[in-house]
Design a protein around this motif. Sequence first.
Motif, PDB file in Angstrom:
ATOM      1  N   PRO A 260      -6.980   1.823  -1.611  1.00  0.00           N
ATOM      2  CA  PRO A 260      -7.584   0.859  -0.677  1.00  0.00           C
ATOM      3  C   PRO A 260      -6.935  -0.519  -0.835  1.00  0.00           C
ATOM      4  CG  PRO A 260      -9.021   1.226  -2.543  1.00  0.00           C
ATOM      5  CD  PRO A 260      -7.909   2.201  -2.695  1.00  0.00           C
ATOM      6  N   LYS A 261      -6.918  -1.260   0.228  1.00  0.00           N
ATOM      7  CA  LYS A 261      -6.324  -2.590   0.196  1.00  0.00           C
ATOM      8  C   LYS A 261      -7.321  -3.610  -0.353  1.00  0.00           C
ATOM      9  CE  LYS A 261      -5.241  -2.682   4.554  1.00  0.00           C
ATOM     10  NZ  LYS A 261      -4.670  -3.214   5.840  1.00  0.00           N
ATOM     11  N   ASN A 262      -6.726  -4.586  -1.023  1.00  0.00           N
ATOM     12  CA  ASN A 262      -7.453  -5.762  -1.514  1.00  0.00           C
ATOM     13  C   ASN A 262      -8.592  -5.427  -2.484  1.00  0.00           C
ATOM     14  OD1 ASN A 262      -5.823  -7.543   0.023  1.00  0.00           O
ATOM     15  ND2 ASN A 262      -7.030  -7.011   1.865  1.00  0.00           N
ATOM     16  N   VAL A 263      -8.480  -4.263  -3.156  1.00  0.00           N
ATOM     17  CA  VAL A 263      -9.428  -3.914  -4.232  1.00  0.00           C
ATOM     18  C   VAL A 263      -8.750  -4.218  -5.565  1.00  0.00           C
ATOM     19  CG1 VAL A 263     -10.701  -2.067  -5.375  1.00  0.00           C
ATOM     20  CG2 VAL A 263     -10.584  -2.156  -2.868  1.00  0.00           C
ATOM     21  N   ARG A 264      -9.452  -4.896  -6.426  1.00  0.00           N
ATOM     22  CA  ARG A 264      -8.865  -5.267  -7.726  1.00  0.00           C
ATOM     23  C   ARG A 264      -8.871  -4.059  -8.680  1.00  0.00           C
ATOM     24  NH1 ARG A 264     -12.888 -10.151  -8.536  1.00  0.00           N
ATOM     25  NH2 ARG A 264     -12.183 -10.020 -10.723  1.00  0.00           N
ATOM     26  N   PHE A 265      -7.712  -3.796  -9.279  1.00  0.00           N
ATOM     27  CA  PHE A 265      -7.572  -2.718 -10.272  1.00  0.00           C
ATOM     28  C   PHE A 265      -7.023  -3.297 -11.586  1.00  0.00           C
ATOM     29  CE2 PHE A 265      -7.252  -0.422  -6.254  1.00  0.00           C
ATOM     30  CZ  PHE A 265      -8.034   0.702  -6.487  1.00  0.00           C
TER      31      PHE A 265
ATOM     32  N   GLN B 281       0.828  -1.218   0.000  1.00  0.00           N
ATOM     33  CA  GLN B 281       0.000   0.000   0.000  1.00  0.00           C
ATOM     34  C   GLN B 281       0.857   1.262   0.000  1.00  0.00           C
ATOM     35  OE1 GLN B 281      -2.627   0.455   3.401  1.00  0.00           O
ATOM     36  NE2 GLN B 281      -4.286   1.203   2.095  1.00  0.00           N
ATOM     37  N   SER B 282       2.058   1.154   0.498  1.00  0.00           N
ATOM     38  CA  SER B 282       2.948   2.328   0.560  1.00  0.00           C
ATOM     39  C   SER B 282       3.775   2.520  -0.710  1.00  0.00           C
ATOM     40  CB  SER B 282       3.895   2.181   1.766  1.00  0.00           C
ATOM     41  OG  SER B 282       4.677   0.992   1.638  1.00  0.00           O
ATOM     42  N   THR B 283       3.606   1.664  -1.679  1.00  0.00           N
ATOM     43  CA  THR B 283       4.410   1.729  -2.916  1.00  0.00           C
ATOM     44  C   THR B 283       3.590   2.353  -4.043  1.00  0.00           C
ATOM     45  OG1 THR B 283       5.631  -0.248  -2.268  1.00  0.00           O
ATOM     46  CG2 THR B 283       5.736   0.401  -4.591  1.00  0.00           C
ATOM     47  N   ASP B 284       4.241   3.241  -4.794  1.00  0.00           N
ATOM     48  CA  ASP B 284       3.589   3.861  -5.964  1.00  0.00           C
ATOM     49  C   ASP B 284       3.911   3.039  -7.214  1.00  0.00           C
ATOM     50  OD1 ASP B 284       2.657   5.923  -4.389  1.00  0.00           O
ATOM     51  OD2 ASP B 284       4.380   7.230  -4.827  1.00  0.00           O
ATOM     52  N   PRO B 285       2.921   2.442  -7.859  1.00  0.00           N
ATOM     53  CA  PRO B 285       3.168   1.641  -9.065  1.00  0.00           C
ATOM     54  C   PRO B 285       3.698   2.524 -10.214  1.00  0.00           C
ATOM     55  CG  PRO B 285       0.990   1.198  -8.165  1.00  0.00           C
ATOM     56  CD  PRO B 285       1.493   2.407  -7.463  1.00  0.00           C
ATOM     57  N   VAL B 286       4.530   1.930 -11.046  1.00  0.00           N
ATOM     58  CA  VAL B 286       5.055   2.614 -12.236  1.00  0.00           C
ATOM     59  C   VAL B 286       4.648   1.810 -13.472  1.00  0.00           C
ATOM     60  CG1 VAL B 286       7.090   3.400 -13.474  1.00  0.00           C
ATOM     61  CG2 VAL B 286       6.983   3.598 -10.969  1.00  0.00           C
TER      62      VAL B 286
END
Length: 656
Positions: A621-626, A566-571
């Motif tokens: 949010p945690k455990n939400v599919r994106f 949750q603390s990581t920003d996806p690239v």
Amino acid sequence: MATALAVAFSSVALAVGTATTAAADSSKILPVKSVGDIVVDGVHRRVFVSDPSNGKIVVTDYSGTVVKQITSLPGVQGLELSADSGTLYAAVPGGNDAIVAIDTATATQSDRYPTGNLDPKYPALAGGKLWFGYGSAGSGNIGSVDLTGPEHKVTPAQDADSPWFAAPMLASSPGAPGQLVAGIPVQSPLELAVYDVSSDTVVRTAHTSPSNGGSLADLAVTPDGKDVVVAGAGPNAHTVYRTSDLSEDGTYRTVAYPNAVDIAPNGMVAAGSFAWYDPDVYVFRAGATSPLRQYDFPNTGDSSGADTLAESGLAWAPDESRLFAVSSNSLGVYSLRVLVDAAKPATAITVSAPATATRAKKLTVKGKVTSKEALPAGVRLTLTRTDLESPGGKSIGSVAVAADGTYSFADTPTVGGSVKYTAAYAGDAGHAAGSGSDTVAVSRTTPTLTLNNNGKVYSYGADVKFTAHLGSTYKNRKVEIWADPYGSDKPNTRVKSGTVDSSGNLSVTLDLKRDATVTAKFAGDAHYGSKSVASKVGARVSVSTAVTKHYTTRSVYGHTYYYFHQSTDPVFTTTMTAYPGRRQRLQIQAYSQGSWVTTGTQYFALSSSGKSQVTVTGTPPKNVRFRVRDSYINGSSGDTVNSTTDGAWKYFLFTG
């Protein structure tokens, strides 16, 4: 630059005021900066043009092609040709003043007669001597060169009571060998004189200074010596004076600023004027009140006015077969114009054919022949048909002209397309040649031509086979295939050309990387018309998405998911086919209550290599599919050269 522009116009045909110009009329550039005089040698078929500014005489053939330039003649002005055409005499006032003799057969200087500081300008042969006007402003007179004696004695001041303010212009005629006519250039009012030079004593027999003219530019004596025709400012005409007493003897009506005149051995008068917007040259029969021919020069310069006739720039060929005219344009470029059959009335031929016709069915062509002077009885016109099978023209016989000038003939065109009918008259002793034509659109069958793949969209770089199919035709079985990729940087290019196979097909395989219009073309033949057919096809872009900063991947929910803390920003790094100004659309969706819902859409610029890197920030949010994907949207992505393309979805979620 001026010369280059003039050369580009040098083949422009002359426009004609009263009738169609003969096809043989032509124009060629002269390498001169000015024009003093022009003389035609009928024996050697040469034209001599003096250029005072360059100090030379340019020699051309009858077509106007320069064959030689005689140089080192400073200020060379007037020219005079011997009766046997063997010698050209040139007045050279610059440097060591002299009359120069030129051998016309070789176009080389054969003799030189120094005149001292007399400033000779205008030579003329009469009474067995060569006469010349000389003198500067305020002091003019007439001198002579004895051509019979071995010393060629030069005698100045032959007019004891000289009225001349400057060097007089001289003229003579073989019909009056002992007579010399003189006129003062530039001066107003006009001043003329006639001399008897048949003996050793020069006798002035007539003198006049009429009030209705001035600024003499040229003069010519009629073949019988009875009249002199003057070109000068004043009335809009070339004025005729009797040489016996210099009384007025008529006019040749032209336009303002007459500046040239020459009279052919048969009495035909060529009268020219400086005219930007009117005809430049008028041709009259002796004593006629209206011109037989008139010529209006085209505009080869950069001003609104057309080319103009050079002063003293007209000369007949001795056999009257040609009239030579020197013109200049606004760029200072001079041309020698060759007017063929100017001494004959033009023959105008109209041709009227149906606008359209059916192939293999008879049609009728009509027309009329007109000329300023009646044509002889029994005139026949030669007929030519030009079509796809006879592009050089094919004779279809001749037709008689009725007494009223009309004619008609029937023909059955066997070939479709544009068919031209030409009627021509070869000319005769009293009339110039002429021709006319008209074109008929003859029907042709519409061929069958198809091309596959219209409307299809392909993956980037796909090899696509295009096949053109040609149905029945007459003789031509050749087809061309052209490809026009979208984007102004890619030209429409012929990619295949050839004869269709026994099934009527011609194929080519193209590597599609852009949307394109592919066109098959059939040029047609004698029975079938031309046709083209196009297929518009699409090409998607190449697009991929790389995901980084995740800590693991798992196969869940039927897809591979990227897992992020949750603390990581996806690239997300997009790689897409590059194009100037192109942007990619990034779309993110979340799975909610059984369906995917878009949570964000934004366009990002691509680098020149087609790269785009996007970091998604915030506290998800945690455990939400994106899921996320990159797309090229035709138009919205900054260009329209490819078809809309969606990349593959990439799935991810966040954990604690």
